[in-house]
Design an enzyme around this catalytic site. Structure first.
Site, short mmCIF file in Angstrom:
data_model
loop_
_atom_site.label_atom_id
_atom_site.label_comp_id
_atom_site.label_asym_id
_atom_site.label_seq_id
_atom_site.Cartn_x
_atom_site.Cartn_y
_atom_site.Cartn_z
N ASP A 1 34.49 23.55 77.64
CA ASP A 1 33.75 23.96 78.84
C ASP A 1 34.66 24.45 79.96
OD1 ASP A 1 31.18 23.74 77.83
OD2 ASP A 1 31.20 21.57 78.08
N ASP B 1 26.29 25.98 73.14
CA ASP B 1 26.62 26.13 74.56
C ASP B 1 27.88 26.98 74.76
OD1 ASP B 1 25.51 23.76 73.56
OD2 ASP B 1 25.70 22.72 75.47
N1 GLY Z 1 26.55 21.90 77.78
C1 GLY Z 1 25.76 20.74 77.80
C2 GLY Z 1 24.35 20.93 78.17
O1 GLY Z 1 23.79 21.99 78.13
O2 GLY Z 1 23.74 19.94 78.50
#
Ligand code: GLY
Length: 374
Positions: free
Chosen positions: A92, A154
Site C-alpha cells: 500500500d 486492491d
Molecule cells: N485495502 C483494504 C481495504 O480496501 O479495506
C-alpha cells in the site's frame, strides 16, 4: 456542469466548510474510521495514511488554503519515518505516497516529494514476485505467518505509482512491472461475469495459483463490493497509462457487474453475492471509489458508451451527498455507512477516510479538476 448537477456546488461548499472545521482537530494526523462522531487516528504505517493528506490536497487545489497545504505537507514529512522502516511497509505504499508526495509534486513541483515518491516506487517494485508475476500484498500479520504468496485486488490502485515513476524517469521497468501485475489480475482475479476475487494465493516458488480466498468479502466466490470498485478504477488507470485495450475491456466488464448490482439508492451493499440470511450492511466507500473509476472510464470509452458510466458515477456521488453525507457539525466524517472489514466485524457502519477521500475526488472531478493524483 449540466443543470441537473447543481447539487455539486452545494456539496463542494459543505465539504470545504467541514474540512476547514475538522482539520483544526485532526491536524497532521492519520484518521481511519470515525466512531461516535470523531475520527480515530492511526499510526502512519497503516495503509490509509495517504487519504487525509490527499483529501487536504484536493480541497487546497481549489481553495488555495495555505493551512490545509501545511497540514498535508506535515503528514507527508511524518511518513518519512515509515519509509525507512522496512518491516512496516507493504504494497500500500502506492496509496500512501501517491496521495501525499505525488500529489504534492504534481501540484507544486516539489523536488523532495518527487524523491520520496520515486523511493516508494522502488520499494514497491521490490515486492514483485517474478515467479508468479504478482506484487506481494502483505508482510506476516503474526509471527511465523507466511503470506509471501498473497496478492489482492486492491493493489490495482498501487500500480499508478509505478506508471508515474516510469513517466518521470523514462525507465520502463516500473511500468513493465505494473503491466505484468495487471495481466496477472486479468487472468486470476476477474471472473467471466465481471465480479472479482479479493485475494488469490500463489505458490511463491513455482508461481502457480493455489486458491482464491474470501478476504474482506463474504467467501471465495462472493463479490466484495469494495474489491469490485478497486478493480474498476485500477483497470481504468492501467488503460489510462498503457493504452492497452484489454484493461479497458476488463474495466467495462467489471463496471457493468457493479452498476447492475446497485440497489435503488445507487450505493452498494458490502458484498453483492450473499446468502439470503445475511442482512448486508452498506459500504458507502465502495460507492465513492467506484464513482471515481466510472467517471474516468466515461472519459476513456467512445462517445456512445460514455453516458452509462458518467451517469452512474454522478448518481452514486449524488446519493452519497444527499442520503449518506453528514453536514450536521456533530460528526467528523463526511460520508456515513462505510464497512471496513465485515468478516472481522470492524467498523461496519462508520465513516471511513477512504470513502471521504474518493467522495471529494469525485466531486472535484465533476467540478472540472480532471488532473489525476494517481
Ligand atoms: N485495502 C483494504 C481495504 O480496501 O479495506
Amino acid at each position: 456542469m449540466t443543470e441537473q448537477l447543481n447539487w455539486v456546488n452545494d456539496a463542494w461548499k459543505q465539504v470545504t466548510q467541514k474540512i476547514n472545521r475538522t482539520s483544526k482537530r485532526i491536524g497532521a494526523n492519520f484518521p481511519h474510521a470515525s466512531e461516535n462522531g470523531e475520527y480515530i487516528l492511526e499510526e502512519p504505517q497503516w495503509w490509509t495514511a495517504g487519504f487525509w493528506p490527499g483529501l487536504l490536497w484536493q480541497v487546497y487545489r481549489d481553495t488555495k488554503d495555505e493551512t490545509l497545504k501545511e497540514l498535508a505537507v506535515e503528514c507527508e514529512e511524518k511518513l518519512d519515518a515509515v519509509q525507512h522502516q522496512y518491516y512496516r511497509l507493504d504494497h500500500d505504499m502506492g496509496f500512501m505516497w501517491t496521495l501525499t508526495s505525488v500529489a504534492h509534486y504534481k501540484l507544486l513541483g516539489n523536488q523532495e516529494s518527487k524523491r520520496r515518491a520515486l523511493l516508494a516506487a522502488n520499494l514497491l517494485m521490490g515486492r514483485f514476485n517474478v515467479n508468479g508475476n504478482y506484487i506481494r500484498a502483505w508482510n506476516p500479520w503474526t509471527a511465523g505467518e507466511d503470506n509471501s504468496g498473497i496478492a489482492i485486488i486492491d493493489c490495482m490502485m498501487n500500480l499508478p505509482l509505478l506508471y508515474w515513476a516510469s513517466e518521470e524517469t523514462g525507465d520502463p521497468r516500473f511500468k513493465g512491472t505494473a503491466r505484468r501485475h495487471a495481466d496477472m489480475v486479468l487472468e486470476n482475479f476477474i471472473r467471466s461475469d465481471g465480479s472479482v476475487h479479493h485475494i488469490v494465493r500463489f505458490d511463491p516458488e513455482s508461481g502457480s495459483r493455489i486458491e482464491a480466498l474470501g478476504g474482506q468479502g463474504h467467501s471465495p466466490n462472493s463479490a466484495w463490493s469494495r474489491g469490485t470498485a478497486w478493480a474498476i478504477y485500477g483497470l481504468t488507470l492501467s488503460f489510462h497509462y498503457t493504452g492497452e485495450a484489454k484493461y479497458l475491456e476488463a474495466a467495462k466488464k467489471v463496471a457493468h457487474f457493479f452498476i447492475s448490482h446497485l440497489s435503488k439508492d445507487f450505493v452498494p451493499d458490502w458484498d453483492f453475492r450473499l446468502p439470503a440470511d445475511i442482512d448486508a450492511p452498506k459500504d458507502s466507500s465502495a460507492g465513492a471509489i467506484a464513482a471515481c473509476g466510472l467517471l474516468l472510464l466515461a472519459d476513456k470509452v467512445i462517445a456512445e458508451e460514455s453516458p452509462v458510466y458518467q451517469r452512474a458515477g454522478e448518481k452514486i456521488l449524488e446519493s452519497l451527498y444527499k442520503n449518506y453525507g453528514d453536514w450536521t457539525g456533530n460528526e467528523e466524517g463526511l460520508v456515513l455507512h462505510g464497512t471496513s472489514h465485515f468478516p472481522e466485524r470492524k467498523y461496519m457502519d462508520n465513516p471511513l477516510i477512504y470513502g471521504d477521500y474518493y467522495f471529494v475526488e469525485g466531486l472535484a472531478r465533476l467540478n472540472g479538476y480532471k488532473e489525476l493524483f494517481w
